[in-house]
Write a protein that holds these residues in place. Structure first.
Motif, short mmCIF file in Angstrom:
data_model
loop_
_atom_site.label_atom_id
_atom_site.label_comp_id
_atom_site.label_asym_id
_atom_site.label_seq_id
_atom_site.Cartn_x
_atom_site.Cartn_y
_atom_site.Cartn_z
N UNK A 190 73.59 28.87 63.22
CA UNK A 190 74.06 28.26 64.47
C UNK A 190 72.69 28.40 65.52
N UNK A 191 72.83 27.64 66.63
CA UNK A 191 71.73 27.71 67.72
C UNK A 191 72.24 28.44 68.95
N UNK A 192 71.54 28.68 69.84
CA UNK A 192 71.78 29.17 71.04
C UNK A 192 73.08 28.30 71.76
N UNK A 193 72.79 27.14 71.71
CA UNK A 193 73.91 26.25 72.43
C UNK A 193 75.54 26.46 71.66
N UNK A 194 75.34 26.59 70.47
CA UNK A 194 76.51 26.72 69.88
C UNK A 194 77.31 27.87 69.97
N UNK A 195 76.14 29.00 70.05
CA UNK A 195 76.58 30.46 70.58
C UNK A 195 77.31 30.72 71.96
N UNK A 196 76.67 30.04 72.77
CA UNK A 196 76.99 30.13 74.14
C UNK A 196 78.44 29.47 74.19
N UNK A 197 78.60 28.18 73.62
CA UNK A 197 79.89 27.51 73.45
C UNK A 197 80.99 28.31 73.08
N UNK A 198 80.57 29.12 72.03
CA UNK A 198 81.40 30.07 71.17
C UNK A 198 82.19 31.09 72.37
N UNK A 199 80.94 31.52 73.15
CA UNK A 199 81.46 32.73 73.99
C UNK A 199 82.19 32.29 75.17
N UNK B 239 89.19 23.63 79.94
CA UNK B 239 89.01 22.19 79.90
C UNK B 239 87.35 22.03 79.89
N UNK B 240 86.59 22.77 80.86
CA UNK B 240 85.09 22.52 80.73
C UNK B 240 84.39 22.79 79.39
N UNK B 241 84.95 24.01 78.80
CA UNK B 241 84.48 24.17 77.38
C UNK B 241 84.69 23.27 76.22
N UNK B 242 86.09 22.64 76.13
CA UNK B 242 86.36 21.81 75.34
C UNK B 242 85.46 20.54 75.72
N UNK B 243 85.32 20.14 76.77
CA UNK B 243 84.75 18.75 77.19
C UNK B 243 83.00 19.10 76.69
N UNK B 244 82.33 20.27 76.87
CA UNK B 244 81.26 20.51 76.48
C UNK B 244 81.11 20.57 74.91
N UNK B 245 82.01 21.07 74.33
CA UNK B 245 82.02 21.07 72.82
C UNK B 245 82.00 19.75 72.35
N UNK B 246 83.07 18.85 72.83
CA UNK B 246 83.04 17.59 72.26
C UNK B 246 81.76 16.58 72.69
N UNK B 247 81.20 16.67 73.79
CA UNK B 247 80.00 16.14 74.16
C UNK B 247 78.86 16.58 73.10
N UNK B 248 78.83 17.97 72.87
CA UNK B 248 77.78 18.57 71.91
C UNK B 248 77.94 17.66 70.67
N UNK B 249 79.36 17.49 70.16
CA UNK B 249 79.62 17.10 68.79
C UNK B 249 79.28 15.56 68.62
#
Ligand code: GDP
Length: 365
Positions: A89-98, A116-126
């Motif tokens: 994984x990369x830094x972004x995925x790790x931060x999203x995990x945390x 909600x913020x996290x879910x949103x960020x994760x989806x926009x990443x995907x």
């Protein structure tokens, strides 16, 4: 220069290790490589891939984390190269995990909106990664299923977009609610002082020192996920509300910066911003820049600022640091841990508030 370059890389990797630790992983080692340009297939060179692979076997490594963002193709190729069950994984995925973990465990009023913020960020990443995944599958199938992948992309994207739409609506209502709450709070004539700063600078420790409140303070990144507000009473009887905000960090995924902006809206309504700096950190200057960059985006230039150089108990030459602080303006040296300089800090806050004090009537709606 060569050395400062390596130094910055090593510091960034140290921070990455700290992030991994925060995510509950045990770090067994780190390495880096200087290439003229990243390998398009595997990001690192084949020799480095082999080196990491032998480390994986030796230490029974389960996860390999890259400090820079990897393309979906590179992720896949690396996972294949490392073999078996190794997760890349990369830094972004790790931060999203945390953020996901923290948002799930942290009891706070903002918990819901953070999730909600996290879910949103994760989806926009995907979202942009979906297309690439399906084109790849199609190619693997030798074009026999041509068109099938395309259809699936459309379906997946539609589902994601609908979910993103729902989340955005929920977020909007959370924001409205919080604004109402803030408006109500402003009917009380108490100035609001916001603590901002790089993550791990010592904001929670300072808040605890000043209020005796037991806000979570850990030597981990992102211990503070939710803004916390406490009432501080000074010896001379005046008081202010002190708000601890989320920590800033370099290379924060852009989607998360956008999400933060909502959380940080409170900052724009404070009477004073206190920028807490870990002056004992070798990259303190860069961390200051990173924080100021985010502040510039928040359009808070009108709000008075006070800088605090924290952890003076930890620096090798405190006298030199104190002289430097005096040479510049609006800097107070403190140790949130030992309590050194806290009186000067309170006096400086009071001075600043006097300058900026809005007449009490102005707070009454
Ligand atoms: P935050 O992320 O900005 O809220 O940082 P914390 O308040 O959680 O502090 C991060 C770490 O730095 C903790 O381990 C604190 O004990 C430590 N710390 C905070 N202030 C000081 C200080 O003045 N001196 C020293 N030596 N350590 C400090």
């Amino acid at each position: 220069g060569e050395t400062s370059d390596s130094f910055a890389i090593e510091e960034s990797l140290k921070e990455l290790a700290q992030l991994a630790d925060t995510a509950g992983l045990m770090v067994v080692g780190s390495t880096y490589q200087k290439l003229a340009s990243p390998n398009p297939r595997t990001y690192i060179g084949s020799g480095k891939v082999a080196e990491i692979k032998s480390a994986i076997c030796a230490f029974e490594v389960e996860t390999v984390i890259f400090d820079d963002e990897l393309s979906p193709g590179q992720l896949r190729n690396l996972e294949k190269a490392f073999g078996g069950d190794v997760r890349v994984c990369d830094r972004t995925a790790l931060i999203l995990d945390i953020f996901n973990q923290r948002a799930a465990t942290h009891e706070a009023a903002l918990q819901a909106s953070l999730r909600l913020f996290v879910a949103l960020a994760q989806m926009e990443y995907q979202l942009p990664r979906l297309t690439k995944m399906w084109t790849h599958l199609e190619r693997q199938a030798g074009g026999k299923v041509k068109g099938m992948g395309e259809k699936q992309i459309e379906v997946d994207k539609r589902i994601l977009r609908t979910q993103i739409g729902v989340l955005k609506k929920e977020l909007e209502s959370v924001r409205k609610h919080r604004k109402q709450y803030r408006n109500r709070r402003f009917s009380v004539p108490v100035p609001v002082v916001s603590l901002v700063g790089y993550t791990n600078a010592g904001k929670s420790t300072l808040l605890n020192q000043l209020t005796g409140a037991n806000v979570l303070s850990e030597d981990r990144l992102f211990a503070t996920l939710d803004p916390t507000t406490r009432r501080v009473q000074m010896k001379n009887g005046s008081e202010f509300l002190l708000t601890d905000t989320v920590g800033f960090i370099q290379k924060l995924p852009t989607t998360l910066v956008a999400a933060f902006r909502a959380t940080l809206e409170e900052i724009s309504e404070s009477s004073l911003l206190v920028h807490v700096v870990d002056i004992s950190h070798p990259l303190a200057e860069q961390q200051i820049d990173a924080v100021e960059k985010v502040l510039a985006e928040l359009a808070v230039s009108e709000i008075p600022k006070l800088m605090v150089w924290n952890k003076v108990d930890k620096v090798t030459d405190p006298e030199k640091i104190k002289l430097e602080a005096e040479r510049r303006e609006d800097i107070v040296c403190i140790s949130a841990l030992t309590g050194e300089g806290l009186l000067e800090f309170c006096n400086a806050v009071q001075e600043k508030l006097k300058d900026s004090m809005v007449p009490v009537e102005a707070f009454v709606p």
